[in-house]
Design a protein around this motif. Structure first.
Motif, mmCIF file in Angstrom:
data_model
loop_
_atom_site.group_PDB
_atom_site.id
_atom_site.type_symbol
_atom_site.label_atom_id
_atom_site.label_comp_id
_atom_site.label_asym_id
_atom_site.label_seq_id
_atom_site.Cartn_x
_atom_site.Cartn_y
_atom_site.Cartn_z
ATOM 1 N N ALA A 295 61.952 16.517 48.529
ATOM 2 C CA ALA A 295 61.987 17.284 47.273
ATOM 3 C C ALA A 295 61.334 18.652 47.415
ATOM 4 O O ALA A 295 61.748 19.616 46.757
ATOM 5 C CB ALA A 295 61.299 16.486 46.169
ATOM 6 N N ARG A 296 60.349 18.776 48.282
ATOM 7 C CA ARG A 296 59.595 20.026 48.390
ATOM 8 C C ARG A 296 60.109 20.949 49.491
ATOM 9 O O ARG A 296 59.444 21.904 49.860
ATOM 10 C CB ARG A 296 58.119 19.693 48.629
ATOM 11 C CG ARG A 296 57.461 19.012 47.428
ATOM 12 C CD ARG A 296 56.065 18.548 47.728
ATOM 13 N NE ARG A 296 55.439 17.951 46.547
ATOM 14 C CZ ARG A 296 54.257 17.331 46.553
ATOM 15 N NH1 ARG A 296 53.582 17.222 47.678
ATOM 16 N NH2 ARG A 296 53.765 16.816 45.441
ATOM 17 N N ARG A 297 61.293 20.671 49.991
ATOM 18 C CA ARG A 297 61.825 21.498 51.077
ATOM 19 C C ARG A 297 62.259 22.863 50.558
ATOM 20 O O ARG A 297 62.587 23.018 49.391
ATOM 21 C CB ARG A 297 63.002 20.795 51.750
ATOM 22 C CG ARG A 297 64.295 20.744 50.924
ATOM 23 C CD ARG A 297 65.253 19.722 51.515
ATOM 24 N NE ARG A 297 66.585 19.788 50.937
ATOM 25 C CZ ARG A 297 66.927 19.236 49.786
ATOM 26 N NH1 ARG A 297 66.019 18.584 49.067
ATOM 27 N NH2 ARG A 297 68.170 19.319 49.360
ATOM 28 N N SER A 298 62.256 23.843 51.445
ATOM 29 C CA SER A 298 62.750 25.175 51.110
ATOM 30 C C SER A 298 64.194 25.291 51.594
ATOM 31 O O SER A 298 64.622 24.555 52.483
ATOM 32 C CB SER A 298 61.888 26.250 51.780
ATOM 33 O OG SER A 298 62.001 26.161 53.188
ATOM 34 N N TYR A 405 66.319 7.649 50.243
ATOM 35 C CA TYR A 405 65.734 7.288 48.955
ATOM 36 C C TYR A 405 65.571 8.483 48.025
ATOM 37 O O TYR A 405 65.539 8.319 46.800
ATOM 38 C CB TYR A 405 64.414 6.545 49.161
ATOM 39 C CG TYR A 405 64.668 5.111 49.570
ATOM 40 C CD1 TYR A 405 65.093 4.181 48.624
ATOM 41 C CD2 TYR A 405 64.537 4.698 50.889
ATOM 42 C CE1 TYR A 405 65.362 2.873 48.982
ATOM 43 C CE2 TYR A 405 64.807 3.389 51.263
ATOM 44 C CZ TYR A 405 65.231 2.482 50.297
ATOM 45 O OH TYR A 405 65.506 1.187 50.657
ATOM 46 N N PHE A 406 65.508 9.683 48.559
ATOM 47 C CA PHE A 406 65.537 10.870 47.702
ATOM 48 C C PHE A 406 66.867 10.935 46.952
ATOM 49 O O PHE A 406 66.911 11.185 45.743
ATOM 50 C CB PHE A 406 65.337 12.134 48.549
ATOM 51 C CG PHE A 406 65.587 13.412 47.796
ATOM 52 C CD1 PHE A 406 64.653 13.909 46.903
ATOM 53 C CD2 PHE A 406 66.779 14.114 47.978
ATOM 54 C CE1 PHE A 406 64.896 15.096 46.217
ATOM 55 C CE2 PHE A 406 67.023 15.291 47.296
ATOM 56 C CZ PHE A 406 66.078 15.785 46.404
ATOM 57 N N CYS A 407 67.968 10.681 47.683
ATOM 58 C CA CYS A 407 69.297 10.710 47.058
ATOM 59 C C CYS A 407 69.464 9.558 46.074
ATOM 60 O O CYS A 407 70.055 9.725 44.994
ATOM 61 C CB CYS A 407 70.378 10.676 48.131
ATOM 62 S SG CYS A 407 70.421 12.170 49.143
ATOM 63 N N GLU A 408 68.944 8.389 46.419
ATOM 64 C CA GLU A 408 69.024 7.250 45.496
ATOM 65 C C GLU A 408 68.197 7.525 44.240
ATOM 66 O O GLU A 408 68.606 7.160 43.129
ATOM 67 C CB GLU A 408 68.549 5.986 46.199
ATOM 68 C CG GLU A 408 69.447 5.573 47.362
ATOM 69 C CD GLU A 408 69.424 4.080 47.626
ATOM 70 O OE1 GLU A 408 68.821 3.338 46.835
ATOM 71 O OE2 GLU A 408 70.030 3.661 48.617
ATOM 72 N N GLN A 409 67.042 8.145 44.423
ATOM 73 C CA GLN A 409 66.208 8.497 43.281
ATOM 74 C C GLN A 409 66.949 9.450 42.347
ATOM 75 O O GLN A 409 66.942 9.267 41.123
ATOM 76 C CB GLN A 409 64.912 9.143 43.772
ATOM 77 C CG GLN A 409 63.989 9.625 42.657
ATOM 78 C CD GLN A 409 62.852 10.465 43.199
ATOM 79 O OE1 GLN A 409 62.870 10.917 44.331
ATOM 80 N NE2 GLN A 409 61.849 10.685 42.373
ATOM 81 N N LYS A 410 67.619 10.464 42.910
ATOM 82 C CA LYS A 410 68.351 11.431 42.088
ATOM 83 C C LYS A 410 69.523 10.774 41.368
ATOM 84 O O LYS A 410 69.786 11.072 40.198
ATOM 85 C CB LYS A 410 68.845 12.587 42.962
ATOM 86 C CG LYS A 410 67.738 13.475 43.515
ATOM 87 C CD LYS A 410 66.885 14.045 42.390
ATOM 88 C CE LYS A 410 65.707 14.851 42.897
ATOM 89 N NZ LYS A 410 64.819 15.282 41.792
ATOM 90 N N ASP A 411 70.237 9.879 42.057
ATOM 91 C CA ASP A 411 71.342 9.161 41.414
ATOM 92 C C ASP A 411 70.827 8.314 40.254
ATOM 93 O O ASP A 411 71.448 8.260 39.182
ATOM 94 C CB ASP A 411 72.054 8.266 42.430
ATOM 95 C CG ASP A 411 72.951 9.060 43.374
ATOM 96 O OD1 ASP A 411 73.232 10.229 43.076
ATOM 97 O OD2 ASP A 411 73.353 8.503 44.414
ATOM 98 N N TRP A 412 69.713 7.649 40.466
ATOM 99 C CA TRP A 412 69.132 6.802 39.414
ATOM 100 C C TRP A 412 68.677 7.649 38.225
ATOM 101 O O TRP A 412 68.938 7.292 37.064
ATOM 102 C CB TRP A 412 67.960 6.011 39.980
ATOM 103 C CG TRP A 412 67.251 5.206 38.938
ATOM 104 C CD1 TRP A 412 67.674 4.045 38.361
ATOM 105 C CD2 TRP A 412 65.995 5.523 38.324
ATOM 106 N NE1 TRP A 412 66.759 3.610 37.418
ATOM 107 C CE2 TRP A 412 65.719 4.498 37.379
ATOM 108 C CE3 TRP A 412 65.082 6.558 38.478
ATOM 109 C CZ2 TRP A 412 64.566 4.501 36.607
ATOM 110 C CZ3 TRP A 412 63.925 6.556 37.705
ATOM 111 C CH2 TRP A 412 63.680 5.535 36.779
#
Length: 420
Positions: A295-298, A405-412
Motif C-alpha cells: 500500500a505504501r509503494r511509490s 493479500y493486498f489485492c484481496e483486501q482491496k476486492d473485499w
C-alpha cells in the motif's frame, strides 16, 4: 515482473518498472525484468540522530535457548560479565550532545543489554546527565526481560515522566518457559507475570502508558498460538506486542526449519479473516503490516541506474556497545562498527561497508522482481552469499503473499462499499 494469483482465482501481474498491479495477460508474460545497476551512496550524514541505543551490560539473568548471544551463532558475542564503564558513558554523553538532532521534538535514549537492569545505578547516573544535556527534549526507553522489575525498580521508573519499558513475553506459561529460562534452567514466566501484576496494581495508569510488549517466535504457527493465548492474562489483555520478532536465521544449525510459502499463506489467511471481522489484536496487526508493504509503494518509474539509499545516508539511530563502538543498529555485529564514541564516525569504514553492500545488491538484486519491496538492509552483510540466497527466497515468498493479500483486501473493501 511477477505473476501471482488470489484465492478467488484472479491472475494478476506485478510490473517492477512502474510498481503497478494489473490483470495478467500472455502479452505481459513476454516482458522481461529490467537490469538495474546499483551504485554506492556518496553522502554520509550523522548529525541528525534521534535514537541512541546504549548497551549497558553484556551480562544477562536469563539463558534463552534462541538468544543470539547464547554462543550458537558464529558471528555474535556470548554472554559475559562485561559492564559499561563510567569513562565510556562520559564519552557517550559527549557523542550524543554533538550528534543528536537539535531540531527534533524528541530524542530517545534506549538502554539495552544483556539485561540492562542489572546495572540500574549506571542507567540512573546516565539519565541524570542526559537530562542536564538534553532537558525536556529527551525520553528514555528500557529493554528488559522483566525478571528484575522489582517494586523498587518500578518506583524508580515511574519517578521519571518519560520512561517507556519494553518487556519480552512469548505468550502463555507453556510458550514462554519453553525458551526463556533462568540461569538454573527454570522457566521465568511466573516471576515476570508477578512483577507485571505489581506494576499494574501500584501504577495502573502508568502501566498502560509505559509498558510495551515484545514477542519472539520461531514461526508463523507460533503467532497463531500467541493470538489464542495472549488475552488469557489480565496484565497482557488488550496491550498487544508492538513487535513480533522471528528467531535470527542460523543456517549452520541443520535441525532448524523455516516457514515455507504455504506456512505463511495459512497464517495470513487466518489473519485476513480476523481483519475482515474487525478484530483488534495480533492477527489483524500482522495482516496490516503485510499489506502496508504494498500500500505504501511509490509509483515513480524504475531507473536503470540507481544510487542506493541506506540508513547511513540519514542516520536516525545509533547503537553503542559497552566498549563505545558505534553501529547503525543493534542488529549489526563484529566487524561492522562504523567508529567509536571517542573518535566519532569513521567514514572510510562506513563507505567500505556501503561498497560491499552495493556489490552484493548488483550480484543478487539487479534482476529481482521484488527489489522495490525488499526489506533486507545492510545488516544482511552479517551473512554469507549462499545464506543470502536462502533469505532472498524467504523474502520473495513474503512479498508474493503481500501482493496477493493486498489485492484481496482491496476486492473485499470494494465489495463492502457496494453492499452498503
Amino acid at each position: 515482473m511477477h505473476k501471482f494469483s488470489t484465492t478467488s482465482g484472479k491472475v494478476l501481474w506485478y510490473d517492477v518498472t512502474d510498481n503497478r498491479i494489473s490483470l495478467w495477460s500472455p502479452l505481459q508474460q513476454k516482458k522481461t525484468c529490467p537490469i538495474i545497476n546499483f551504485s554506492s551512496p556518496n553522502t554520509l550524514e550523522a548529525d541528525k540522530i534521534t535514537m541512541f541505543t546504549i548497551e549497558m551490560t553484556q551480562q544477562c539473568n536469563l539463558r534463552c535457548t534462541y538468544c543470539c548471544y547464547s554462543g550458537t551463532y558464529n558471528d555474535r558475542r556470548i554472554h559475559n560479565n562485561k559492564h559499561i564503564s563510567i569513562d565510556t558513558l562520559n564519552s557517550i554523553i559527549k557523542f550524543i550532545e554533538k550528534h543528536h538532532d537539535k531540531t527534533a521534538d524528541e530524542i530517545t535514549i534506549c538502554f539495552y543489554g544483556g539485561e540492562a537492569l542489572l546495572v540500574k545505578d549506571k542507567i540512573d547516573w546516565t539519565i541524570q546527565r542526559l537530562l542536564d544535556v538534553l532537558g525536556q527534549q529527551v525520553r528514555f526507553s528500557l529493554s528488559t526481560n522483566g525478571l528484575a522489575l522489582t517494586e523498587d525498580v518500578i518506583d524508580w521508573i515511574c519517578s521519571y515522566p518519560k520512561f517507556v519499558v519494553n518487556v519480552t513475553i512469548d505468550g502463555d506459561k507453556i510458550m514462554h518457559d519453553k525458551h526463556r529460562k533462568t540461569l538454573s534452567g527454570k522457566g521465568s514466566y511466573d516471576i515476570i507475570l508477578k512483577n507485571l501484576e505489581l506494576f499494574k496494581t501500584k501504577f495502573p495508569d502508568e502501566y498502560n502508558n509505559r509498558i510495551r510488549f515484545l514477542a519472539t517466535v520461531y514461526s508463523w504457527k507460533d503467532v497463531l498460538e500467541l493470538d489464542k493465548v495472549w488475552d488469557g492474562q489480565s496484565v497482557l489483555r488488550g496491550i498487544y506486542p508492538v513487535h513480533i520478532s522471528h528467531i535470527i536465521p542460523d543456517f549452520s544449525d541443520k535441525s532448524r526449519t523455516y516457514d515455507t510459502w504455504d506456512d505463511k499463506n495459512i497464517f495470513y489467511h487466518e489473519a485476513f479473516k480476523a481483519y475482515m471481522k474487525g478484530q483488534k489484536g495480533i492477527l489483524s496487526n500482522c495482516f496490516k503490516k503485510l499489506t502496508d508493504i504494498i500500500a505504501r509503494r511509490s509509483y515513480h518509474h524504475l531507473s536503470s541506474n540507481l544510487r542506493i539509499k541506506t540508513c547511513y545516508q540519514s542516520l536516525f539511530s545509533c547503537f553503542i556497545n559497552v566498549d563505545g563502538d558505534l553501529y547503525a543498529c543493534e542488529k549489526f555485529c563484529g566487524e561492522f562498527s562504523i567508529g567509536n564514541v571517542s573518535d566519532g564516525i569513521d567514514q572510510i569504514r562506513a563507505y567500505r561497508q556501503l561498497e560491499r553492500f552495493t556489490a552484493r545488491k548488483n550480484n543478487h538484486c539487479s534482476t529481482c522482481w521484488a527489489q522495490r519491496f525488499c526489506r533486507m538492509c545492510m545488516t544482511s552483510l552479517n551473512y554469507k552469499d549462499e545464506e543470502i540466497k536462502l533469505m532472498c527466497n524467504m523474502e520473495r515468498d513474503t512479498i508474493d503473499l503481500a501482493l496477493r493479500y493486498f489485492c484481496e483486501q482491496k476486492d473485499w473493501e470494494r465489495s463492502q462499499k457496494i453492499n452498503k
